[in-house]
Design a protein around this motif. Structure first.
Motif, PDB file in Angstrom:
ATOM      1  N   LEU A 129       0.799  -1.839  17.226  1.00  0.00           N
ATOM      2  CA  LEU A 129       1.384  -0.773  16.409  1.00  0.00           C
ATOM      3  C   LEU A 129       0.542   0.497  16.524  1.00  0.00           C
ATOM      4  N   PRO A 130       1.191   1.652  16.714  1.00  0.00           N
ATOM      5  CA  PRO A 130       0.432   2.910  16.847  1.00  0.00           C
ATOM      6  C   PRO A 130      -0.496   3.186  15.670  1.00  0.00           C
ATOM      7  N   PHE A 131      -0.053   2.880  14.460  1.00  0.00           N
ATOM      8  CA  PHE A 131      -0.872   3.120  13.274  1.00  0.00           C
ATOM      9  C   PHE A 131      -2.165   2.297  13.350  1.00  0.00           C
ATOM     10  N   ILE A 132      -2.032   1.037  13.740  1.00  0.00           N
ATOM     11  CA  ILE A 132      -3.192   0.148  13.831  1.00  0.00           C
ATOM     12  C   ILE A 132      -4.092   0.578  14.985  1.00  0.00           C
ATOM     13  N   LYS A 133      -3.487   0.918  16.113  1.00  0.00           N
ATOM     14  CA  LYS A 133      -4.287   1.391  17.246  1.00  0.00           C
ATOM     15  C   LYS A 133      -5.117   2.603  16.832  1.00  0.00           C
ATOM     16  N   ALA A 134      -4.487   3.527  16.127  1.00  0.00           N
ATOM     17  CA  ALA A 134      -5.200   4.734  15.691  1.00  0.00           C
ATOM     18  C   ALA A 134      -6.317   4.372  14.718  1.00  0.00           C
TER      19      ALA A 134
ATOM     20  N   TRP B 267       3.194   5.860   9.505  1.00  0.00           N
ATOM     21  CA  TRP B 267       3.152   5.035   8.304  1.00  0.00           C
ATOM     22  C   TRP B 267       4.416   4.194   8.092  1.00  0.00           C
ATOM     23  N   PRO B 268       5.626   4.740   8.176  1.00  0.00           N
ATOM     24  CA  PRO B 268       6.818   3.926   7.902  1.00  0.00           C
ATOM     25  C   PRO B 268       6.933   2.689   8.806  1.00  0.00           C
ATOM     26  N   ALA B 269       6.625   2.820  10.077  1.00  0.00           N
ATOM     27  CA  ALA B 269       6.694   1.671  10.981  1.00  0.00           C
ATOM     28  C   ALA B 269       5.647   0.627  10.601  1.00  0.00           C
ATOM     29  N   PHE B 270       4.452   1.092  10.238  1.00  0.00           N
ATOM     30  CA  PHE B 270       3.409   0.164   9.807  1.00  0.00           C
ATOM     31  C   PHE B 270       3.829  -0.571   8.540  1.00  0.00           C
TER      32      PHE B 270
ATOM     33  N   PRO C 286       0.826  -1.204   0.000  1.00  0.00           N
ATOM     34  CA  PRO C 286       0.000   0.000   0.000  1.00  0.00           C
ATOM     35  C   PRO C 286       0.862   1.256   0.000  1.00  0.00           C
ATOM     36  N   ARG C 287       0.294   2.312  -0.567  1.00  0.00           N
ATOM     37  CA  ARG C 287       0.985   3.602  -0.581  1.00  0.00           C
ATOM     38  C   ARG C 287       0.153   4.611   0.179  1.00  0.00           C
ATOM     39  N   LEU C 288       0.852   5.482   0.855  1.00  0.00           N
ATOM     40  CA  LEU C 288       0.184   6.553   1.570  1.00  0.00           C
ATOM     41  C   LEU C 288      -0.208   7.635   0.569  1.00  0.00           C
ATOM     42  N   ALA C 289      -1.412   8.151   0.698  1.00  0.00           N
ATOM     43  CA  ALA C 289      -1.887   9.168  -0.226  1.00  0.00           C
ATOM     44  C   ALA C 289      -0.953  10.376  -0.199  1.00  0.00           C
ATOM     45  N   ALA C 290      -0.581  10.839  -1.367  1.00  0.00           N
ATOM     46  CA  ALA C 290       0.355  11.966  -1.466  1.00  0.00           C
ATOM     47  C   ALA C 290      -0.365  13.296  -1.643  1.00  0.00           C
ATOM     48  N   ASN C 291      -1.683  13.281  -1.591  1.00  0.00           N
ATOM     49  CA  ASN C 291      -2.444  14.506  -1.872  1.00  0.00           C
ATOM     50  C   ASN C 291      -2.545  15.449  -0.676  1.00  0.00           C
ATOM     51  N   GLY C 292      -1.865  15.132   0.421  1.00  0.00           N
ATOM     52  CA  GLY C 292      -1.851  16.037   1.560  1.00  0.00           C
ATOM     53  C   GLY C 292      -3.061  15.935   2.463  1.00  0.00           C
ATOM     54  N   LYS C 293      -3.965  14.991   2.221  1.00  0.00           N
ATOM     55  CA  LYS C 293      -5.162  14.861   3.042  1.00  0.00           C
ATOM     56  C   LYS C 293      -4.970  13.860   4.178  1.00  0.00           C
TER      57      LYS C 293
ATOM     58  N   ALA D  77       6.850  -1.127   7.363  1.00  0.00           N
ATOM     59  CA  ALA D  77       7.947  -2.061   7.643  1.00  0.00           C
ATOM     60  C   ALA D  77       7.405  -3.345   8.267  1.00  0.00           C
ATOM     61  N   ARG D  78       6.475  -3.206   9.184  1.00  0.00           N
ATOM     62  CA  ARG D  78       5.880  -4.391   9.836  1.00  0.00           C
ATOM     63  C   ARG D  78       5.076  -5.197   8.832  1.00  0.00           C
ATOM     64  N   LEU D  79       4.365  -4.532   7.967  1.00  0.00           N
ATOM     65  CA  LEU D  79       3.584  -5.218   6.942  1.00  0.00           C
ATOM     66  C   LEU D  79       4.493  -5.991   5.999  1.00  0.00           C
ATOM     67  N   ARG D  80       5.589  -5.364   5.582  1.00  0.00           N
ATOM     68  CA  ARG D  80       6.545  -6.065   4.707  1.00  0.00           C
ATOM     69  C   ARG D  80       7.116  -7.298   5.396  1.00  0.00           C
ATOM     70  N   HIS D  81       7.491  -7.150   6.659  1.00  0.00           N
ATOM     71  CA  HIS D  81       8.014  -8.277   7.429  1.00  0.00           C
ATOM     72  C   HIS D  81       6.967  -9.404   7.481  1.00  0.00           C
ATOM     73  N   HIS D  82       5.740  -9.040   7.736  1.00  0.00           N
ATOM     74  CA  HIS D  82       4.651 -10.017   7.819  1.00  0.00           C
ATOM     75  C   HIS D  82       4.476 -10.755   6.490  1.00  0.00           C
ATOM     76  N   GLU D  83       4.376 -10.006   5.411  1.00  0.00           N
ATOM     77  CA  GLU D  83       4.170 -10.622   4.099  1.00  0.00           C
ATOM     78  C   GLU D  83       5.374 -11.455   3.671  1.00  0.00           C
ATOM     79  N   ASN D  84       6.576 -11.024   4.015  1.00  0.00           N
ATOM     80  CA  ASN D  84       7.769 -11.822   3.698  1.00  0.00           C
ATOM     81  C   ASN D  84       7.757 -13.151   4.440  1.00  0.00           C
ATOM     82  N   ARG D  85       7.203 -13.155   5.628  1.00  0.00           N
ATOM     83  CA  ARG D  85       7.084 -14.420   6.373  1.00  0.00           C
ATOM     84  C   ARG D  85       6.117 -15.345   5.658  1.00  0.00           C
ATOM     85  N   HIS D  86       5.036 -14.817   5.134  1.00  0.00           N
ATOM     86  CA  HIS D  86       4.120 -15.649   4.341  1.00  0.00           C
ATOM     87  C   HIS D  86       4.851 -16.223   3.120  1.00  0.00           C
ATOM     88  N   VAL D  87       5.692 -15.434   2.492  1.00  0.00           N
ATOM     89  CA  VAL D  87       6.461 -15.927   1.342  1.00  0.00           C
ATOM     90  C   VAL D  87       7.342 -17.095   1.771  1.00  0.00           C
TER      91      VAL D  87
END
Length: 141
Positions: A90-95, A17-20, A1-8, A22-32
């Motif tokens: 994760l703070p992003f998920i909590k939010a 976002w970066p910590a989320f 996923p990409r974070l919207a760049a439109n400033g909203k 990174a964790r998502l990539r780690h998670h998906e790599n484990r599935h691989v």
């Protein structure tokens, strides 16, 4: 996923976002890696199977393959269950879940308010509804 760049995006979301990600990539790599392990198991198991006819061999191959894939799916499910708890911290998920809960609460309040209003209207009956002097509203007549 990409974070919207439109400033909203809220600054706190952008910061988390970066910590989320990174964790998502780690998670998906484990599935691989789980799928790669399953593929290795298929490669080790299927070539060694024998049978008295092609049709029986085909059945044995399918059965062995399905068994390996079922075990693989269980591994993925177990991994996801374990990760669910880690991801929830994760703070992003909590939010995100906090926002979802707040929105859910708003919907519940709105719907319960609407239910109360409908119940009140039903109890008063159609003629008792808000017919004001000078109103042109036709109250179900």
């Amino acid at each position: 996923p990409r974070l919207a760049a439109n400033g909203k995006v809220r600054p706190t979301t952008r910061k988390r976002w970066p910590a989320f990600l990174a964790r998502l990539r780690h998670h998906e790599n484990r599935h691989v890696r789980i799928w790669q392990d399953c593929l290795q198991q298929v490669r080790r198991t299927l070539p060694g199977l024998t049978a008295t006819s092609c049709s029986r061999l085909k059945l044995r191959l399918r059965k062995a393959y399905r068994h390996i894939m079922a075990q693989c799916s269980k591994r993925h499910d177990m991994f996801d269950r374990r990760e669910k708890h880690a991801a929830a911290s994760l703070p992003f998920i909590k939010a995100a879940f906090g926002l979802a809960r707040r929105n859910h609460i708003r919907k519940v309040v709105r719907s319960s308010t609407a239910r109360r209003a409908a119940r009140s209207l039903a109890q008063r009956g159609p003629r008792a509804s808000s017919k004001r002097p000078g109103s042109t509203r036709n109250n179900w007549h």
